[in-house]
Design a protein around this motif. Structure first.
Motif, PDB file in Angstrom:
ATOM      1  N   GLN A 423       0.822  -1.209   0.000  1.00 17.93           N
ATOM      2  CA  GLN A 423       0.000   0.000   0.000  1.00 17.93           C
ATOM      3  C   GLN A 423       0.856   1.259   0.000  1.00 17.93           C
ATOM      4  O   GLN A 423       0.535   2.244  -0.672  1.00 17.93           O
ATOM      5  CB  GLN A 423      -0.941  -0.018   1.207  1.00 17.93           C
ATOM      6  N   GLY A 472      -7.608   0.349  -1.309  1.00 23.44           N
ATOM      7  CA  GLY A 472      -7.418  -0.728  -2.274  1.00 23.44           C
ATOM      8  C   GLY A 472      -7.472  -0.306  -3.730  1.00 23.44           C
ATOM      9  O   GLY A 472      -7.600  -1.149  -4.622  1.00 23.44           O
ATOM     10  N   ASP A 474      -6.326   0.720  -7.457  1.00 21.90           N
ATOM     11  CA  ASP A 474      -5.290   0.169  -8.342  1.00 21.90           C
ATOM     12  C   ASP A 474      -4.388   1.304  -8.822  1.00 21.90           C
ATOM     13  O   ASP A 474      -4.852   2.261  -9.442  1.00 21.90           O
ATOM     14  CB  ASP A 474      -5.949  -0.511  -9.537  1.00 21.90           C
TER      15      ASP A 474
END
Length: 519
Positions: A423, A472, A474
């Motif tokens: 992340q 989350g 992309d």
């Protein structure tokens, strides 16, 4: 040419300094400190030449290159309180400095071509460059090619023939002198030998060599020294991620691993050094919030307005973002008032990363240790930018300064919120993608406008991208590829948009008017 791996404390978080620009003030000071060591007498005159097509010809005074260089020649470190008084002190010391614009077709926009003259009639000609974020490289001494970056002890020996080279090598072997690198450079029939060591050679050894040859000894200026055969555990985001999967280390722990190996110091020393830096950043911000006073600048003290306006209910509610804006602005005001700041990754972008991390820490009620871990996470991402791109706006525009700071801050915010290594890397890539092509166009040759806004943009962009990564989203393009693309874009930007004061907001009527008013 010897290429050492990037260090967090050399290349990314630092130097501790005063002044508007690390590429100009801090780098120039380090160039000056090394130059001062190249004559045995006292410097009495230095002739400095800047190429008209480079960035220094138009910015060396407004960005403080003259202040940094002369300060370094006088022996002042980058954070010395005497730096702003360089003109009066150099006159008191009898040091005559001459700045000239000469077309010598410099290959790098931040090139310093100098002749050093001492009171013992020594004359030494040198060429050095500022490579970004306070880092430097000497490329030529007396027309011999060299590669001196301030990370080794250098013993330069001028000899006349191959027999002298053999004699010196025999002497080194006989005395069992441990050297890291031994470089040779030719100029006609003459030879320069550069003995690089990670420690200072004993005085009797230097004296013995000086009996036969002309010798210059130079001590390093960087906080982390280099050494032979230093192999770091990774130098890309992808390779770091592979290490993290095998070791289960967090992003800040990967930074400890990397810098302890690079610097040949313990992980505890790395952590404590970063904690000291974070405390210094926090202190600078607190000082700025009290109000700063300075002459010959565009912006007055404004950072205190955020808290006041927030209490009065005038601001859109956003505790973390408003705290970040306050801290970023405060740090920039300290920088502009010649206070002590940390170039992270540069002085022009010194507000974005520290202000974001410390502002978020403050708003979230977290600790200095939390901020330290976040700064370590940011630092290791900065390593990849320094390794594969640059922090010099003169080379790549503001995308490599405020943009890089935003990229690093995004990783720091993810760490601050307990996110994963992936992340953190993804947030960094998204943040850097968002600033691709950002130009460097300071108003009135001062690192204030639009620099303040770009630092604040760096923080808000980092916050948004950290949240996107934590949710989350992309990132699509991996960080390593994004860094490569950014570097490529930087070379495509015309020189007018790369910190030369020759394009963008720098050429507006308002900019020209302010320039006349403050000069």
């Amino acid at each position: 040419m010897i290429k050492q791996s990037v260090s967090i404390f050399n290349d990314v978080i630092g130097p501790v300094m005063r002044g508007p620009s690390s590429s100009h003030v801090a780098a120039a000071a380090r160039i000056g400190i090394l130059a001062r060591q190249m004559v045995k007498g006292n410097l009495k005159k230095v002739i400095v030449e800047f190429d008209p097509k480079g960035s220094l010809a138009t910015t060396y005074h407004g960005h403080g290159s003259d202040m940094g260089l002369v300060g370094g020649l006088l022996g002042f470190e980058t954070q010395d309180s005497r730096l702003p008084k360089w003109e009066s002190i150099s006159k008191e010391k009898g040091l005559n400095i001459e700045f000239n614009i000469v077309d010598y077709k410099a290959a790098h926009p931040n090139t310093y071509k100098m002749m050093l003259i001492s009171d013992k009639d020594e004359k030494v000609n040198v060429v050095a460059i500022s490579t970004g974020g306070g880092m430097i490289k000497y490329e030529s001494i007396e027309n011999f090619n060299v590669s001196i970056c301030g990370d080794f002890y250098e013993t330069l020996v001028f000899v006349e023939n191959k027999e002298d080279v053999k004699k010196l090598i025999d002497y080194i072997e006989r005395k069992n002198i441990k050297i890291d690198y031994f470089e040779k450079s030719k100029n006609g029939n003459n030879i320069l030998l550069d003995i690089k060591t990670s420690y200072k050679l004993e005085k009797d050894i230097i004296n013995s060599i000086e009996k036969q040859y002309n010798v210059i000894t130079i001590e390093p200026v960087l906080p982390i020294k280099s050494r032979k055969e230093c192999k770091v555990p990774f130098n890309t985001a992808d390779s770091m991620f592979e290490v993290s999967k095998k070791s289960n280390l967090k992003l800040w722990e990967l930074a400890l691993l990397y810098e302890s190996i690079r610097g040949n110091i313990s992980k505890e020393e790395v952590y404590n050094k970063m904690k000291e830096i974070v405390l210094l950043m926090k202190s600078s911000i607190e000082e700025g919030l009290k109000g700063t006073k300075y002459e010959n600048r565009i912006l007055g003290s404004q950072s205190h307005m955020i808290e006041k306006s927030e209490k009065e209910g005038k601001l859109i509610k956003s505790d973390v973002l408003n705290s970040m804006i306050e801290c970023i602005t405060s740090m920039m005001e300290v920088k502009s008032s010649m206070g002590v700041i940390v170039a992270a990754p540069t002085a022009g972008s010194c507000g974005g990363l520290p202000g974001t991390i410390i502002g978020a820490t403050k708003a979230l009620g977290l600790t200095i240790d939390d901020a330290t871990k976040a700064m370590l996470a940011a630092g290791i991402v900065g390593v990849f930018i320094a390794e594969h791109a640059t922090f010099a706006a003169e080379v790549g525009g503001c995308q490599v300064e405020c943009g890089a700071g935003s990229c690093m801050a995004a990783a720091g915010l993810v760490e601050l919120n307990g996110g994963t290594v992936k992340q953190g890397i993804d947030a960094s890539s998204m943040a850097l993608q968002n600033v691709m092509g950002m130009v460097c166009d300071p108003v009135a040759d001062r690192v204030e406008v639009p620099c303040l806004g770009k630092n604040i943009m760096a923080g808000s962009n980092a916050l948004a991208c950290a949240n996107m990564a934590l949710a989350g989203f992309d990132k699509v393009v991996p960080l390593d590829e994004t860094i490569k693309a950014m570097y490529s874009v930087g070379h495509m930007l015309p020189s007018e948009l790369r910190c030369t004061g020759c394009g963008g907001l720098s050429l507006t009527e308002t900019s020209k008017r302010i320039y006349k008013e403050i000069n």
